[in-house]
Enzyme design. Structure first.
Site, short mmCIF file in Angstrom:
data_model
loop_
_atom_site.label_atom_id
_atom_site.label_comp_id
_atom_site.label_asym_id
_atom_site.label_seq_id
_atom_site.Cartn_x
_atom_site.Cartn_y
_atom_site.Cartn_z
N HIS A 118 0.84 -1.15 -0.03
CA HIS A 118 -0.04 0.02 0.21
C HIS A 118 0.90 1.37 -0.20
O HIS A 118 1.93 1.20 0.77
CB HIS A 118 -0.96 0.06 1.26
CG HIS A 118 -0.31 0.08 2.49
ND1 HIS A 118 0.18 1.08 2.98
CD2 HIS A 118 0.25 -1.03 3.24
CE1 HIS A 118 0.62 1.01 4.31
NE2 HIS A 118 0.80 -0.59 4.40
N ASP A 119 0.45 2.15 -0.79
CA ASP A 119 0.90 3.40 -0.78
C ASP A 119 2.43 3.64 -1.42
O ASP A 119 2.95 4.61 -1.21
CB ASP A 119 0.98 4.20 0.42
CG ASP A 119 -0.56 4.19 1.30
OD1 ASP A 119 -1.29 5.29 0.79
OD2 ASP A 119 -0.70 3.51 2.09
N GLY A 136 5.20 -0.90 2.72
CA GLY A 136 4.38 0.14 2.54
C GLY A 136 5.15 1.40 2.26
O GLY A 136 6.05 1.50 3.08
#
Length: 263
Positions: A118-119, A136
């Site tokens: 994520h991200d 992440g």
């Protein structure tokens, strides 16, 4: 467009000339650009924004819910740029409230079994090797190469045109234009072969070499070295990219293999 045995949610936005193979699954709130191929058993989940002429190979899962206990169900996305190839069993998580999106740029190759969490923000023309595991909030610059079985710590950054050797552990930021190798991961020279392949002139390559001589071989600390680089070298895109990258490094940068604190 799609085979009868594929599942395509009626709210998904699928462009013309997209091929969706049997047993692929396309969820709602998905957009897929023209000419993209979705292989058998690939899963494209909510929030995916896939560009034109991409190839998503069997077993890949794009835009899955983040593996983050802080994730509270916010509506986030995953962006895959045009002409990018996602190979077998790659997993890409969508964003969280931090950046609200995960991004893989144009013309990238993400090899089998890699994970992009994520991200993460991966630039254009990048290669991510087999089984690279990216935590992440990682940022990877354009034209970077991360070789197979490398682990990337959360919030770490890899600069443009950098090349990281296989089986590495990236705990600190890898500056632009360098080769990083050995254990612990260290500066191992500049990526001169890659720079030549991408059209850098001999003068530009020599300038990059001089920058890293000052940074890693002069015996100065990072702040002193950056001051010396700005004082002695004329402004250029390459000089400024290195200086800005190091000054904005949150985790600190890798050290030279030849420096005392690299071991």
């Amino acid at each position: 467009m799609n085979q009868p045995l594929a599942y395509v949610h009626p709210e998904a936005k699928i462009a013309q000339n997209v091929v969706i193979e049997p047993f692929a699954s396309i969820h709602k709130n998905v957009e897929i650009g023209e000419g993209t191929w979705i292989g058998p058993n690939a899963v494209i989940m909510e929030g995916a924004r896939i560009g034109k002429n991409c190839k998503i190979f069997p077993g890949a899962v794009v835009s899955s819910v983040p593996q983050d206990l802080k994730f509270a169900g916010e509506v986030t996305t995953t962006h895959i740029g045009d002409n990018t190839v996602i190979r077998e069993c790659v997993t890409v998580s969508r964003g969280t409230i931090d950046k609200m999106k995960t991004v893989i740029g144009k013309n990238c190759l993400i090899m089998a079994y890699a994970h992009v969490a994520h991200d993460c923000i991966v630039g254009d023309n990048c290669i991510v090797g087999n089984a690279v595991q990216m935590a992440g909030h990682v940022e990877v610059g354009d034209h970077a190469i991360i070789s197979a079985a490398t682990l990337v710590h959360q919030f770490a950054k890899v600069g443009t045109h950098a090349m990281v050797s296989g089986g590495s552990l990236i705990l600190k930021d890898v500056p632009p234009f360098v080769k990083a190798a050995r254990e612990p991961l260290a500066y191992a020279g500049i990526n001169s072969v890659g720079l030549r392949r991408r059209g850098f002139t001999s003068e530009q390559i020599n300038e990059v070499q001089q920058i890293y001589r000052i940074l890693f071989i002069s015996g100065l600390n990072n702040s002193q070295a950056l001051d010396k680089i700005e004082l002695e070298l004329s402004p250029s895109k390459e000089r400024d990219e290195v200086v800005n990258f190091i000054r904005n490094s949150g985790r600190g940068i890798i050290r030279s293999y030849f420096s005392k604190d690299a071991n």
